[in-house]
Scaffold this motif. Sequence first.
Motif, PDB file in Angstrom:
ATOM      1  N   ILE A  54       0.820  -1.219   0.000  1.00  0.00           N
ATOM      2  CA  ILE A  54       0.000   0.000   0.000  1.00  0.00           C
ATOM      3  C   ILE A  54       0.849   1.262   0.000  1.00  0.00           C
ATOM      4  N   TYR A  55       2.171   1.118  -0.017  1.00  0.00           N
ATOM      5  CA  TYR A  55       3.046   2.263   0.160  1.00  0.00           C
ATOM      6  C   TYR A  55       3.599   2.759  -1.178  1.00  0.00           C
ATOM      7  N   GLU A  56       3.647   4.082  -1.304  1.00  0.00           N
ATOM      8  CA  GLU A  56       4.218   4.718  -2.486  1.00  0.00           C
ATOM      9  C   GLU A  56       5.688   5.061  -2.223  1.00  0.00           C
ATOM     10  N   VAL A  57       6.499   4.872  -3.254  1.00  0.00           N
ATOM     11  CA  VAL A  57       7.919   5.200  -3.171  1.00  0.00           C
ATOM     12  C   VAL A  57       8.285   6.026  -4.400  1.00  0.00           C
ATOM     13  N   VAL A  58       9.021   7.112  -4.189  1.00  0.00           N
ATOM     14  CA  VAL A  58       9.451   7.950  -5.297  1.00  0.00           C
ATOM     15  C   VAL A  58      10.832   7.507  -5.772  1.00  0.00           C
ATOM     16  N   VAL A  59      10.929   7.146  -7.039  1.00  0.00           N
ATOM     17  CA  VAL A  59      12.217   6.857  -7.658  1.00  0.00           C
ATOM     18  C   VAL A  59      12.384   7.818  -8.834  1.00  0.00           C
ATOM     19  N   TYR A  60      13.588   7.910  -9.344  1.00  0.00           N
ATOM     20  CA  TYR A  60      13.812   8.853 -10.446  1.00  0.00           C
ATOM     21  C   TYR A  60      14.942   8.377 -11.350  1.00  0.00           C
ATOM     22  N   GLU A  61      14.927   8.911 -12.551  1.00  0.00           N
ATOM     23  CA  GLU A  61      16.049   8.830 -13.477  1.00  0.00           C
ATOM     24  C   GLU A  61      16.515  10.256 -13.733  1.00  0.00           C
ATOM     25  N   SER A  62      17.804  10.459 -13.760  1.00  0.00           N
ATOM     26  CA  SER A  62      18.339  11.811 -13.967  1.00  0.00           C
ATOM     27  C   SER A  62      19.400  11.791 -15.052  1.00  0.00           C
ATOM     28  N   LYS A  63      19.478  12.883 -15.748  1.00  0.00           N
ATOM     29  CA  LYS A  63      20.532  13.089 -16.748  1.00  0.00           C
ATOM     30  C   LYS A  63      21.327  14.314 -16.313  1.00  0.00           C
ATOM     31  N   LEU A  64      22.604  14.110 -16.028  1.00  0.00           N
ATOM     32  CA  LEU A  64      23.452  15.181 -15.521  1.00  0.00           C
ATOM     33  C   LEU A  64      24.577  15.468 -16.509  1.00  0.00           C
ATOM     34  N   LYS A  65      24.709  16.717 -16.881  1.00  0.00           N
ATOM     35  CA  LYS A  65      25.835  17.148 -17.708  1.00  0.00           C
ATOM     36  C   LYS A  65      26.763  17.982 -16.828  1.00  0.00           C
ATOM     37  N   ILE A  66      27.998  17.527 -16.700  1.00  0.00           N
ATOM     38  CA  ILE A  66      28.948  18.146 -15.765  1.00  0.00           C
ATOM     39  C   ILE A  66      30.179  18.597 -16.530  1.00  0.00           C
ATOM     40  N   ASN A  67      30.555  19.842 -16.357  1.00  0.00           N
ATOM     41  CA  ASN A  67      31.787  20.340 -16.993  1.00  0.00           C
ATOM     42  C   ASN A  67      32.450  21.362 -16.088  1.00  0.00           C
ATOM     43  N   GLY A  68      33.698  21.618 -16.352  1.00  0.00           N
ATOM     44  CA  GLY A  68      34.471  22.573 -15.553  1.00  0.00           C
ATOM     45  C   GLY A  68      35.932  22.529 -15.946  1.00  0.00           C
ATOM     46  N   ASN A  69      36.783  23.017 -15.046  1.00  0.00           N
ATOM     47  CA  ASN A  69      38.220  23.029 -15.360  1.00  0.00           C
ATOM     48  C   ASN A  69      39.050  23.019 -14.092  1.00  0.00           C
ATOM     49  N   PHE A  70      40.293  22.518 -14.219  1.00  0.00           N
ATOM     50  CA  PHE A  70      41.309  22.547 -13.172  1.00  0.00           C
ATOM     51  C   PHE A  70      42.477  23.392 -13.670  1.00  0.00           C
ATOM     52  N   ASN A  71      42.963  24.273 -12.849  1.00  0.00           N
ATOM     53  CA  ASN A  71      44.179  25.026 -13.201  1.00  0.00           C
ATOM     54  C   ASN A  71      45.060  25.276 -11.975  1.00  0.00           C
ATOM     55  N   ASN A  72      44.945  24.380 -10.995  1.00  0.00           N
ATOM     56  CA  ASN A  72      45.656  24.585  -9.733  1.00  0.00           C
ATOM     57  C   ASN A  72      46.467  23.366  -9.315  1.00  0.00           C
ATOM     58  N   ILE A  73      46.880  22.541 -10.277  1.00  0.00           N
ATOM     59  CA  ILE A  73      47.647  21.335  -9.931  1.00  0.00           C
ATOM     60  C   ILE A  73      49.088  21.749  -9.654  1.00  0.00           C
ATOM     61  N   ASN A  74      49.336  22.120  -8.425  1.00  0.00           N
ATOM     62  CA  ASN A  74      50.629  22.672  -8.035  1.00  0.00           C
ATOM     63  C   ASN A  74      51.013  22.133  -6.657  1.00  0.00           C
ATOM     64  N   PHE A  75      52.190  21.479  -6.583  1.00  0.00           N
ATOM     65  CA  PHE A  75      52.641  20.849  -5.337  1.00  0.00           C
ATOM     66  C   PHE A  75      53.580  21.744  -4.520  1.00  0.00           C
ATOM     67  N   LYS A  76      53.866  22.940  -4.996  1.00  0.00           N
ATOM     68  CA  LYS A  76      54.833  23.785  -4.287  1.00  0.00           C
ATOM     69  C   LYS A  76      54.382  24.082  -2.859  1.00  0.00           C
ATOM     70  N   GLN A  77      53.106  24.282  -2.681  1.00  0.00           N
ATOM     71  CA  GLN A  77      52.603  24.618  -1.341  1.00  0.00           C
ATOM     72  C   GLN A  77      52.730  23.462  -0.361  1.00  0.00           C
ATOM     73  N   PHE A  78      52.869  22.218  -0.881  1.00  0.00           N
ATOM     74  CA  PHE A  78      52.978  21.052  -0.017  1.00  0.00           C
ATOM     75  C   PHE A  78      54.430  20.692   0.314  1.00  0.00           C
ATOM     76  N   ASP A  79      55.362  21.349  -0.334  1.00  0.00           N
ATOM     77  CA  ASP A  79      56.794  21.080  -0.111  1.00  0.00           C
ATOM     78  C   ASP A  79      57.123  19.598  -0.342  1.00  0.00           C
ATOM     79  N   ILE A  80      56.695  19.122  -1.531  1.00  0.00           N
ATOM     80  CA  ILE A  80      56.942  17.733  -1.922  1.00  0.00           C
ATOM     81  C   ILE A  80      57.817  17.733  -3.166  1.00  0.00           C
TER      82      ILE A  80
END
Length: 439
Positions: free
Chosen positions: A111-137
């Motif tokens: 007798i119970y209702e349950v909500v399910v879903y399908e989703s379509k996600l488009k994800i984009n972006g950028n990285f420009n901070n790959i720098n180890f100097k601050q970690f002293d490695i």
Amino acid sequence: MEKLKSNIFFKIGVIIFLILILLIPTSMVKDLIDEREDVQTNAIDEVSLKWGSGQTITGPFISIPYDRYVKRFNKKDSINEIVKVKEWAHFLPENLDIRGEIKPEKRYRGIYEVVVYESKLKINGNFNNINFKQFDIEKANIHFDKASLNFGINDLKGIEKQVSLKWNNKNISFNSGTSNKQIVSSGINALVPLRKDSIVNYEFTTEIDLKGSQYLYFTPVGKTTDVNISSDWNTPSFTGTYLPDERTVSDQGFTSNWNILHLNRNFPQEWTGSKYQIEKSSFGTDLLLPVDNYKKSYRVAKYAILLLVLTYMTFFFVEIMKKVFIHPIQYLLVGIALIVFYTLLLSFSEHIKFNLSYILATVLTLTLISLYTMAILRSKQIGFFIFSILLIMYTFIFTIIQLEDYALLIGSLGMFVILGIVMYFSRKIDWYDIKLGKE
């Protein structure tokens, strides 16, 4: 015995005793409500287990392993030795843009209702901070060739098709699992090529078709995170750490937009190890069913003692004013009818809307009590009077339940008015010289 029968203080004591006794089944009703709510929760969990549970998208983030050398005492040889330990450095994107559409549907388990879903996600972006100097490695200890881009996903069986990554115009397939467990324990990862001689801007794009149930959340990992979600579901609840900057909800569905800066959260763009629990900053949408019958039933049950007291007080004043006698057993049967009201309300509300359930349970209960009153007192007038008084009380409780934010105010004013009415009608009663029944 005849004197005891007409003794008003004995009758008051009996009424108080009956009220206390009837509180036992009242507490059992509350336990029944909790039990039925647990059954509903189990039904939801069962469907979610097979379809896909609530989903939280955490990422993307880049994890890069490196070697760290530590001094450790060797008890066997009683010497200090240098040991190489594998550690991880994590980098979050500069910009993150997520655009998604949620397509919900209702499933049923009993007798119970349950909500399910399908989703379509488009994800984009950028990285420009790959720098180890601050970690002293030292660069020689960094394994750039094992760098991976990770997405945290709660329930991997919700992924409907292969996920691929476009990384600076290069297509890369994702693998199951994350490269490490320091940020998320479940997800997908892809090895990404990084240059170790200079800081480069890396752009990424991916699409994820994801199934889930109940909710869809996101973690703001970008220095600037922009999330746009739309759906044809018209009863969403926007929850989590952040509320939408813009949202529109109508009968046709909803649209929502979040824009979150790195200054709004309590973790940086890069760190080493497992210093931060970033999922605590998640936000998103709950796909609520407009059903709160168990919560409302429980709130009604909390007023059980009030209804018992007022009902018995009404019958007691009828005895005094009309010079009739009502046996304690008859009081008990009326009290049991009041308790049965809650089981009727609970059972009806599992199949029809709560308000209609309340009206139906009220009409059935008051009709039963009124007809019983007419039969034992042989007076239609008293029966209709009891019906009218109880109808006012049940309407009062119904009003309190509907006005949740003003429940205390309305309840306090109502009790004040009821007390005033009782004091008014009892002002001329000589309590020291009154006997129940006909003189």
